[in-house]
Motif scaffolding. Structure first.
Motif, PDB file in Angstrom:
ATOM      1  N   UNK A 105       0.536  -1.525   0.037  1.00 36.56           N
ATOM      2  CA  UNK A 105      -0.190  -0.412   0.012  1.00 36.56           C
ATOM      3  C   UNK A 105       0.963   1.396  -0.046  1.00 36.56           C
ATOM      4  N   UNK A 106       0.141   2.141  -0.674  1.00 39.46           N
ATOM      5  CA  UNK A 106       0.798   3.454  -0.368  1.00 39.46           C
ATOM      6  C   UNK A 106      -0.043   4.835   0.842  1.00 39.46           C
ATOM      7  N   UNK A 107       0.742   5.082   1.201  1.00 41.82           N
ATOM      8  CA  UNK A 107       0.716   6.214   2.481  1.00 41.82           C
ATOM      9  C   UNK A 107      -0.617   7.390   2.167  1.00 41.82           C
ATOM     10  N   UNK A 108      -1.418   7.099   2.968  1.00 46.42           N
ATOM     11  CA  UNK A 108      -2.535   8.410   2.074  1.00 46.42           C
ATOM     12  C   UNK A 108      -2.298   9.318   2.388  1.00 46.42           C
ATOM     13  N   UNK A 109      -2.141  10.257   1.600  1.00 41.41           N
ATOM     14  CA  UNK A 109      -2.066  11.875   1.313  1.00 41.41           C
ATOM     15  C   UNK A 109      -3.466  12.797   2.087  1.00 41.41           C
ATOM     16  N   UNK A 110      -4.598  11.935   2.776  1.00 40.23           N
ATOM     17  CA  UNK A 110      -5.859  12.865   2.880  1.00 40.23           C
ATOM     18  C   UNK A 110      -5.876  13.632   4.310  1.00 40.23           C
ATOM     19  N   UNK A 111      -4.714  13.520   5.212  1.00 37.21           N
ATOM     20  CA  UNK A 111      -3.985  13.816   6.333  1.00 37.21           C
ATOM     21  C   UNK A 111      -4.162  15.396   5.694  1.00 37.21           C
ATOM     22  N   UNK A 112      -2.925  16.069   4.029  1.00 34.42           N
ATOM     23  CA  UNK A 112      -2.726  17.075   3.823  1.00 34.42           C
ATOM     24  C   UNK A 112      -4.370  18.053   2.893  1.00 34.42           C
ATOM     25  N   UNK A 113      -4.975  17.029   2.037  1.00 37.65           N
ATOM     26  CA  UNK A 113      -5.978  17.541   1.308  1.00 37.65           C
ATOM     27  C   UNK A 113      -7.206  16.728   1.225  1.00 37.65           C
ATOM     28  N   UNK A 114      -8.214  16.592   1.580  1.00 40.73           N
ATOM     29  CA  UNK A 114      -9.249  15.838   1.993  1.00 40.73           C
ATOM     30  C   UNK A 114      -9.471  15.182   0.595  1.00 40.73           C
ATOM     31  N   UNK A 115      -8.998  16.283  -0.554  1.00 41.45           N
ATOM     32  CA  UNK A 115      -9.786  16.137  -1.625  1.00 41.45           C
ATOM     33  C   UNK A 115      -9.023  14.547  -2.225  1.00 41.45           C
ATOM     34  N   UNK A 116      -7.567  14.129  -1.117  1.00 39.08           N
ATOM     35  CA  UNK A 116      -7.277  12.988  -1.866  1.00 39.08           C
ATOM     36  C   UNK A 116      -7.890  12.045  -1.734  1.00 39.08           C
ATOM     37  N   UNK A 117      -8.764  11.853  -0.910  1.00 33.57           N
ATOM     38  CA  UNK A 117      -9.977  11.038  -0.640  1.00 33.57           C
ATOM     39  C   UNK A 117     -10.760  10.228  -2.118  1.00 33.57           C
ATOM     40  N   UNK A 118     -10.586  11.247  -2.779  1.00 33.99           N
ATOM     41  CA  UNK A 118     -11.626  10.858  -4.354  1.00 33.99           C
ATOM     42  C   UNK A 118     -10.637  10.414  -5.440  1.00 33.99           C
ATOM     43  N   UNK A 119      -9.575  11.961  -5.127  1.00 38.15           N
ATOM     44  CA  UNK A 119      -8.656  10.586  -6.556  1.00 38.15           C
ATOM     45  C   UNK A 119      -8.100   9.410  -5.962  1.00 38.15           C
ATOM     46  N   UNK A 120      -7.800   8.979  -4.571  1.00 38.76           N
ATOM     47  CA  UNK A 120      -6.906   8.098  -4.133  1.00 38.76           C
ATOM     48  C   UNK A 120      -8.058   6.650  -4.343  1.00 38.76           C
ATOM     49  N   UNK A 121      -9.286   6.835  -4.425  1.00 40.81           N
ATOM     50  CA  UNK A 121     -10.234   6.459  -4.725  1.00 40.81           C
ATOM     51  C   UNK A 121     -10.482   5.861  -6.010  1.00 40.81           C
ATOM     52  N   UNK A 122     -10.157   6.626  -7.187  1.00 38.76           N
ATOM     53  CA  UNK A 122      -9.863   6.415  -8.263  1.00 38.76           C
ATOM     54  C   UNK A 122      -9.074   6.262  -8.698  1.00 38.76           C
ATOM     55  N   UNK A 123      -7.357   5.982  -8.279  1.00 41.18           N
ATOM     56  CA  UNK A 123      -6.056   5.511  -8.839  1.00 41.18           C
ATOM     57  C   UNK A 123      -6.776   4.014  -8.691  1.00 41.18           C
ATOM     58  N   UNK A 124      -7.261   3.738  -6.981  1.00 39.00           N
ATOM     59  CA  UNK A 124      -7.894   2.541  -6.482  1.00 39.00           C
ATOM     60  C   UNK A 124      -8.566   1.783  -7.756  1.00 39.00           C
ATOM     61  N   UNK A 125      -9.743   1.678  -8.207  1.00 44.64           N
ATOM     62  CA  UNK A 125     -10.796   1.278  -8.464  1.00 44.64           C
ATOM     63  C   UNK A 125      -9.658   0.794  -9.649  1.00 44.64           C
ATOM     64  N   UNK A 126      -9.610   2.027 -10.890  1.00 46.95           N
ATOM     65  CA  UNK A 126      -8.627   1.788 -12.253  1.00 46.95           C
ATOM     66  C   UNK A 126      -7.482   0.859 -12.412  1.00 46.95           C
TER      67      UNK A 126
END
Length: 283
Positions: A105-126
């Motif tokens: 796994x890659x460490x999340x950056x949602x602690x820096x930018x909340x918008x990263x939640x949706x962007x990380x979900x897209x990379x996970x999905x694709x």
């Protein structure tokens, strides 16, 4: 030298930016390149959160614009995760990259930018890349229950199942993929060479032949002959209005050209056609 005003916004150049950022990141930075006018910095996977925090707080890259993925199946760590950063105060952009595999796994950056939640979900999905610390890592583009990750280079192009909305069951149903068009049989036989089946329109050729075909080889069969010519010569309608008013009988059609006498030669001074149309010879 006079200043030139331009409507385009001012932006910072890349001069010295790569060296400054690599020096600031220290051991976290693995590689840095400047290609096509863009600065790309590759960092260690476990240090991505610290790297992006440093770039945000100390180098004014305030916004996370996008997180994208890339797949290189031949590499040991086949996936790349790319972070696009924008500095509003400098009007400058950089890319930060890291590598990972299917299991790490890659460490999340949602602690820096909340918008990263949706962007990380897209990379996970694709791509199937997981992000440690993302509390809502669900599919975002594909359907619930979808198996596989569409942007992987080894993902089958046809998939395994297809879904549709069933009006009868009032829900989305899953069915095996049916590729009827791809598996149709084509013989590519030219109609002139002869096909094993009846071509459209050829069914008419199988009609039985006529026993006594009708022919029109004689005047009796066609209706032509002297009697028909005599009947056609008779006047059926009355005279024309001009004949009634003037009392002059219509002279009828002129004689055929070949039956008319030749014209008499013109008298007087006339210009010869040949002399009028053709240029004189000049020496």
């Amino acid at each position: 030298m006079a200043k030139v005003l331009h409507s385009a916004p001012r932006y910072a150049t890349n001069d010295g930016v790569r060296d400054t950022l690599v020096s600031a990141l220290g051991d976290i930075a693995v590689d840095a390149r400047e290609e096509f006018g863009e600065i790309s910095i590759t960092v260690k996977r476990e240090g991505i959160e610290d790297a992006l925090r440093l770039l945000r707080d100390e180098h004014d890259y305030q916004q996370l614009m996008e997180i994208a993925g890339a797949d290189y199946p031949s590499r040991p760590e086949r996936f790349e995760v790319v972070y696009m950063l924008l500095s509003l105060t400098k009007n400058h952009r950089i890319m930060v990259k890291l590598s990972t595999d299917e299991a790490t796994p890659v460490p999340t950056v949602t602690t820096l930018w909340p918008v990263a939640g949706w962007l990380e979900r897209e990379v996970f999905d694709m791509y199937g890349v997981t992000f440690d610390g993302n509390t809502d890592l669900r599919r975002i583009l594909t359907d619930y229950g979808f198996e596989g990750h569409p942007f992987r280079k080894d993902f089958p192009l046809t998939g395994y199942t297809e879904l549709r909305y069933s009006e009868e069951e009032k829900r989305v149903v899953y069915e095996p993929v049916e590729l009827a068009q791809d598996f149709r049989s084509f013989d590519f036989t030219s109609p002139w060479e002869g096909a094993d089946y009846v071509l459209p329109g050829d069914e008419k050729a199988d009609a039985p032949p006529v026993d006594e075909p009708k022919t029109t080889g004689s005047p009796k069969q066609t209706g032509a002959g002297a009697k028909a010519d005599e009947k056609a010569a008779k006047t059926v309608s009355a005279g024309s209005p001009a004949e009634k008013e003037t009392g002059t009988k219509d002279a009828g059609a002129p004689e055929a050209t070949e039956n008319q006498p030749d014209r008499e030669p013109s008298k007087g001074d006339v210009h010869d056609t040949k002399g009028a149309t053709e240029p004189e010879d000049k020496e």
